[in-house]
Design a protein around this motif. Structure first.
Motif, mmCIF file in Angstrom:
data_model
loop_
_atom_site.group_PDB
_atom_site.id
_atom_site.type_symbol
_atom_site.label_atom_id
_atom_site.label_comp_id
_atom_site.label_asym_id
_atom_site.label_seq_id
_atom_site.Cartn_x
_atom_site.Cartn_y
_atom_site.Cartn_z
ATOM 1 N N ALA A 261 -8.267 5.850 16.746
ATOM 2 C CA ALA A 261 -7.504 4.602 16.831
ATOM 3 C C ALA A 261 -8.042 3.764 17.981
ATOM 4 O O ALA A 261 -8.322 4.284 19.063
ATOM 5 N N VAL A 262 -8.171 2.478 17.737
ATOM 6 C CA VAL A 262 -8.558 1.513 18.775
ATOM 7 C C VAL A 262 -7.333 0.667 19.086
ATOM 8 O O VAL A 262 -6.704 0.111 18.171
ATOM 9 N N TYR B 8 -0.795 7.908 19.786
ATOM 10 C CA TYR B 8 -1.903 8.295 18.912
ATOM 11 C C TYR B 8 -2.564 9.583 19.392
ATOM 12 O O TYR B 8 -3.014 10.397 18.577
ATOM 13 N N CYS B 9 -2.612 9.787 20.688
ATOM 14 C CA CYS B 9 -3.121 11.064 21.206
ATOM 15 C C CYS B 9 -2.245 12.221 20.721
ATOM 16 O O CYS B 9 -2.753 13.277 20.320
ATOM 17 N N ASN C 161 -8.416 10.688 18.435
ATOM 18 C CA ASN C 161 -9.143 10.146 19.570
ATOM 19 C C ASN C 161 -8.757 8.675 19.689
ATOM 20 O O ASN C 161 -8.451 8.026 18.679
ATOM 21 N N VAL C 162 -8.768 8.145 20.910
ATOM 22 C CA VAL C 162 -8.298 6.776 21.117
ATOM 23 C C VAL C 162 -9.288 6.010 21.984
ATOM 24 O O VAL C 162 -9.773 6.530 23.001
ATOM 25 N N ILE D 268 -13.814 4.563 12.950
ATOM 26 C CA ILE D 268 -12.617 3.821 13.338
ATOM 27 C C ILE D 268 -11.644 3.916 12.173
ATOM 28 O O ILE D 268 -11.901 3.380 11.092
ATOM 29 N N ASP D 269 -10.547 4.618 12.371
ATOM 30 C CA ASP D 269 -9.548 4.755 11.316
ATOM 31 C C ASP D 269 -8.454 3.712 11.415
ATOM 32 O O ASP D 269 -7.941 3.247 10.400
ATOM 33 N N THR D 270 -8.070 3.362 12.644
ATOM 34 C CA THR D 270 -6.993 2.395 12.858
ATOM 35 C C THR D 270 -7.363 1.461 14.001
ATOM 36 O O THR D 270 -7.874 1.899 15.023
ATOM 37 N N LEU D 271 -7.082 0.187 13.796
ATOM 38 C CA LEU D 271 -7.177 -0.809 14.861
ATOM 39 C C LEU D 271 -5.797 -1.408 15.069
ATOM 40 O O LEU D 271 -5.190 -1.910 14.110
#
Length: 237
Positions: free
Chosen positions: A9-10, A26-27, A32-33, A75-78
């Protein structure tokens, strides 16, 4: 599970308040973030990459996406959480106000999301969450905020447009539309007044917004949704 198999996630605007809480959430989900903001500090957690940068600079998007893919491979989520809010009468806004607010709220969103979508297309999946404001739908004379409506309203419309454009390509796009949330952005002496803007007569909590983002994260049949988390503001006064 190897690093490149782990979801990523970003989060922008990640140094405090909602952004910092989203990094932690998210952690806990096992992601991973990558966390970015102007003043973000380094993290001792190997699963958290911090990138101190100015989201209003178009070059930041390139550096951020490159660093994410180099470190974590995907990158799964922004979560476009970064925001600059300037509330003042319309005729009092300056050119500097306009440049600053549109730079963070629109320019940063546009360039970063464009590159993130490119990466998501190459992976075959992805999710974008935009943080907007309920003032977009419910203007309030007590909080004159044309620049917030102009920029976050743009994000709200872009949310629906992107959701439809990429609906058949396994990329979901949603938004969370908060009321006023108890964060470091609001001085304690203003809390009573701000609470009164909501029909429930209290401020929202950071956990309310985090919970909404995580709901969207885990709702695979939801896209194009504007999820109001605003103590009833969107329903009326």
């Amino acid at each position: 599970m190897s690093t490149f198999e782990q979801r990523v996630a970003v989060v922008t605007g990640a140094s405090q308040g909602i952004g910092a809480a989203l990094v932690e959430a998210y952690c806990k989900l096992g992601h991973n973030v990558v966390a970015t903001s102007r003043g973000i500090a380094p993290s001792a957690d190997a699963g958290v990459l911090t990138v101190p940068d100015d989201i209003s600079d178009p070059a930041t998007a390139e550096r951020l996406i490159a660093a994410t893919v180099e470190r974590f491979g995907r990158i799964d989520t922004l979560v476009n959480n970064a925001v600059l809010f300037v509330a003042k009468p319309f005729t009092d806004y300056t050119r500097a106000d306009y440049a600053a607010v549109t730079g963070v709220n629109l320019t940063g969103f546009f360039h970063l999301t464009q590159l993130a979508v490119g990466q998501m297309l190459s992976q075959g999946h992805g999710h974008i969450v935009n943080i907007t404001t309920s003032l977009v739908d419910n203007a309030d004379a007590r909080v004159p905020s044309v620049l917030a409506s102009l920029t976050k309203g743009g994000l709200q419309s872009a949310t629906k447009s992107l959701a439809i454009e990429y609906a058949t390509r396994n990329i979901r796009v949603n938004a969370v539309s908060p009321g006023t949330i108890r964060t470091p952005m609001h001085a304690p002496e203003t809390h009573g007044y701000l609470a009164g803007l909501h029909p429930v007569r209290r401020l929202g909590e950071i956990s309310d917004i985090v919970g909404a983002v995580l709901y969207l994260e885990n709702a695979p049949f939801v896209t194009g949704e504007i999820l109001h988390v605003d103590g009833g503001m969107s329903a009326g006064h």
